[in-house]
Structure formats: structure tokens, C-alpha cells
Design a protein around this motif. Structure first.
Motif, PDB file in Angstrom:
ATOM      1  N   UNK A   1      -0.533  -7.153   6.047  1.00 23.48           N
ATOM      2  CA  UNK A   1      -1.207  -7.615   4.839  1.00 23.48           C
ATOM      3  C   UNK A   1      -0.170  -8.072   3.808  1.00 23.48           C
ATOM      4  N   UNK A   2       0.888  -7.281   3.676  1.00 26.19           N
ATOM      5  CA  UNK A   2       1.940  -7.603   2.725  1.00 26.19           C
ATOM      6  C   UNK A   2       2.677  -8.876   3.129  1.00 26.19           C
TER       7      UNK A   2
ATOM      8  N   UNK B   1      -2.827   7.480   3.826  1.00 27.72           N
ATOM      9  CA  UNK B   1      -3.401   8.766   4.214  1.00 27.72           C
ATOM     10  C   UNK B   1      -4.886   8.811   3.857  1.00 27.72           C
ATOM     11  N   UNK B   2      -5.251   8.191   2.753  1.00 27.30           N
ATOM     12  CA  UNK B   2      -6.657   8.173   2.332  1.00 27.30           C
ATOM     13  C   UNK B   2      -7.537   7.425   3.323  1.00 27.30           C
ATOM     14  N   UNK B   3      -6.950   6.538   4.129  1.00 25.50           N
ATOM     15  CA  UNK B   3      -7.711   5.797   5.125  1.00 25.50           C
ATOM     16  C   UNK B   3      -7.995   6.626   6.376  1.00 25.50           C
ATOM     17  N   UNK B   4      -7.267   7.721   6.535  1.00 27.12           N
ATOM     18  CA  UNK B   4      -7.438   8.569   7.714  1.00 27.12           C
ATOM     19  C   UNK B   4      -8.606   9.527   7.520  1.00 27.12           C
ATOM     20  N   UNK B   5      -9.193   9.969   8.622  1.00 27.75           N
ATOM     21  CA  UNK B   5     -10.163  11.063   8.508  1.00 27.75           C
ATOM     22  C   UNK B   5      -9.489  12.268   7.843  1.00 27.75           C
TER      23      UNK B   5
ATOM     24  N   UNK C   1       1.110  -0.402   9.937  1.00 26.17           N
ATOM     25  CA  UNK C   1       1.298  -1.750  10.485  1.00 26.17           C
ATOM     26  C   UNK C   1       0.362  -2.745   9.805  1.00 26.17           C
ATOM     27  N   UNK C   2      -0.877  -2.337   9.589  1.00 27.02           N
ATOM     28  CA  UNK C   2      -1.835  -3.216   8.917  1.00 27.02           C
ATOM     29  C   UNK C   2      -1.398  -3.501   7.494  1.00 27.02           C
TER      30      UNK C   2
ATOM     31  N   UNK D   1       0.852  -1.175   0.000  1.00 24.58           N
ATOM     32  CA  UNK D   1       0.000   0.000   0.000  1.00 24.58           C
ATOM     33  C   UNK D   1       0.895   1.234   0.000  1.00 24.58           C
ATOM     34  N   UNK D   2       0.530   2.191  -0.809  1.00 28.74           N
ATOM     35  CA  UNK D   2       1.314   3.421  -0.896  1.00 28.74           C
ATOM     36  C   UNK D   2       1.026   4.339   0.292  1.00 28.74           C
ATOM     37  N   UNK D   3       1.920   5.286   0.510  1.00 25.10           N
ATOM     38  CA  UNK D   3       1.719   6.252   1.586  1.00 25.10           C
ATOM     39  C   UNK D   3       0.440   7.041   1.348  1.00 25.10           C
TER      40      UNK D   3
END
Length: 66
Positions: free
Chosen positions: A62-63, A7-11, A57-58, A1-3
Motif C-alpha cells: 500500500x505504501x 496488530x489491530x487487524x488480527x483476531x 506485506x500489505x 501503517x503502524x505496528x
């Protein structure tokens, strides 16, 4: 997963605060951009950083699981 994906997963406010700080924005500018009191910036950044660490970490777990 890219940085960027992490960031897109954060509020939105958390991602924006972290990005602004990384660009060198001071507390007052971060507060102004988010429409919050300057006293709230520190705690918001702490929560945002913790959420980003969990996303990282997730992504690593996953990786590693592949």
C-alpha cells in the motif's frame, strides 16, 4: 501503517498471543490468558505470525503504491 494498527487487524487471540510472547510470556501463561490448551499455543502463534506478516506485506504494498 503502524505496528499497533497491524496488530489491530488480527483476531484478538492472535494479537494477544504475539504480544504476550514478545513480552517474554511462556507457553503456559499464554495458554492461561487465552483459555486454551498449552498444545494449541504453538500452532496459534504460527498462524498469528503468518497473519501479521501478511498484514505487514500489505501495508508495504500500500505504501509503495502511493
Amino acid at each position: 501503517m503502524t505496528e499497533s494498527a497491524m496488530f489491530d487487524q488480527l483476531p484478538r487471540a492472535h494479537a494477544l498471543a504475539l504480544r504476550l510472547r514478545a513480552l517474554g510470556a511462556d507457553t503456559e501463561l499464554v495458554a492461561e490468558c487465552l483459555g486454551i490448551d498449552t498444545e494449541a499455543v504453538g500452532p496459534l502463534l504460527e498462524v498469528a505470525a503468518a497473519k501479521l506478516r501478511r498484514a505487514e506485506a500489505a501495508a508495504h504494498e500500500e505504501q509503495d503504491g502511493l
